[in-house]
Design a protein around this motif. Structure first.
Motif, short mmCIF file in Angstrom:
data_model
loop_
_atom_site.label_atom_id
_atom_site.label_comp_id
_atom_site.label_asym_id
_atom_site.label_seq_id
_atom_site.Cartn_x
_atom_site.Cartn_y
_atom_site.Cartn_z
N UNK A 15 0.89 -1.05 0.06
CA UNK A 15 -0.09 -0.06 0.01
C UNK A 15 0.98 1.24 -0.08
N UNK A 16 0.10 2.40 -0.19
CA UNK A 16 0.91 3.67 0.04
C UNK A 16 1.08 3.99 1.29
N UNK A 17 2.26 3.94 1.74
CA UNK A 17 2.62 4.32 3.24
C UNK A 17 2.85 5.79 3.76
N UNK A 18 2.55 6.69 2.59
CA UNK A 18 2.81 8.16 2.85
C UNK A 18 1.98 8.73 4.25
N UNK A 19 0.73 8.18 4.29
CA UNK A 19 -0.01 8.77 5.63
C UNK A 19 0.43 8.36 6.84
N UNK A 20 1.49 7.38 6.94
CA UNK A 20 2.00 7.08 8.11
C UNK A 20 3.35 8.27 8.53
N UNK A 21 3.66 8.95 7.56
CA UNK A 21 4.57 9.93 7.87
C UNK A 21 4.03 11.06 8.67
N UNK A 22 2.78 11.09 8.77
CA UNK A 22 2.10 12.12 9.66
C UNK A 22 1.78 11.86 11.02
N UNK A 23 1.93 10.58 11.43
CA UNK A 23 1.86 9.95 12.87
C UNK A 23 3.12 9.51 13.41
N UNK A 24 3.25 9.19 14.67
CA UNK A 24 4.11 8.51 15.43
C UNK A 24 3.67 7.05 15.69
N UNK A 25 3.98 6.02 14.81
CA UNK A 25 3.71 4.84 15.03
C UNK A 25 3.87 4.30 16.23
N UNK A 26 3.00 3.84 17.17
CA UNK A 26 3.36 3.25 18.53
C UNK A 26 3.85 4.39 19.49
N UNK A 27 3.68 5.71 19.11
CA UNK A 27 4.06 6.57 20.16
C UNK A 27 5.65 7.00 19.72
N UNK A 28 6.17 6.31 18.86
CA UNK A 28 7.56 6.65 18.58
C UNK A 28 7.96 7.57 17.41
N UNK A 29 8.32 8.67 18.10
CA UNK A 29 8.70 9.65 16.63
C UNK A 29 10.01 9.21 15.80
N UNK A 30 9.66 9.09 14.64
CA UNK A 30 10.45 8.83 13.78
C UNK A 30 10.73 7.04 13.34
N UNK A 31 9.79 6.42 14.05
CA UNK A 31 9.49 4.99 13.72
C UNK A 31 9.29 4.63 12.18
N UNK A 32 9.96 4.09 11.39
CA UNK A 32 9.67 3.52 10.15
C UNK A 32 8.72 2.57 10.13
N UNK A 33 7.56 2.65 9.36
CA UNK A 33 6.56 1.88 8.68
C UNK A 33 7.00 1.10 7.73
N UNK A 34 6.70 -0.35 7.47
CA UNK A 34 7.21 -1.08 6.51
C UNK A 34 5.87 -1.85 6.05
N UNK A 35 6.26 -2.54 5.15
CA UNK A 35 5.05 -3.58 4.62
C UNK A 35 5.67 -4.81 3.95
N UNK A 36 4.79 -5.74 3.62
CA UNK A 36 5.32 -7.36 3.26
C UNK A 36 6.27 -7.16 1.89
N UNK A 37 5.68 -6.18 1.16
CA UNK A 37 6.22 -6.34 -0.20
C UNK A 37 7.60 -5.88 -0.28
N UNK A 38 7.83 -4.79 0.53
CA UNK A 38 9.19 -4.15 0.93
C UNK A 38 10.26 -5.36 1.52
N UNK A 39 9.62 -6.12 2.10
CA UNK A 39 10.31 -7.20 2.72
C UNK A 39 10.53 -8.50 1.84
N UNK A 40 10.16 -8.36 0.61
CA UNK A 40 10.21 -9.53 -0.41
C UNK A 40 9.11 -10.63 0.13
#
Length: 76
Positions: A15-40
């Motif tokens: 999916x398009x992960x762009x919206x995740x750049x506007x939040x702090x996933x799990x409350x952690x600033x700068x935490x990178x979100x990934x997806x299955x396709x990026x992990x092969x």
């Protein structure tokens, strides 16, 4: 609080992960979100769903917790 935690699960497949750049996933600033396709991981969605479900059920069965009611969540 009172032995409970509230947390969500986001299982990103392709999916398009762009919206995740506007939040702090799990409350952690700068935490990178990934997806299955990026992990092969390219197995069919139905297979991913079945595997995730099986692993969640197994993990929850290994770590039983007491049941809470709404009254358990009242402020002290």
């Amino acid at each position: 609080k009172n032995g409970c935690c509230y947390h969500g699960l986001s299982f990103n497949v392709n999916m398009d992960l762009t919206p995740f750049a506007n939040i702090n996933p799990c409350g952690y600033h700068g935490l990178r979100v990934t997806q299955c396709i990026e992990l092969g991981i390219t197995v069919p969605l139905e297979e991913l769903q079945a595997e995730l479900t099986q692993n969640l059920v197994h993990g929850l069965q290994r770590h039983p917790t007491r049941r809470h009611t709404l009254s358990d969540n009242t402020p002290d």
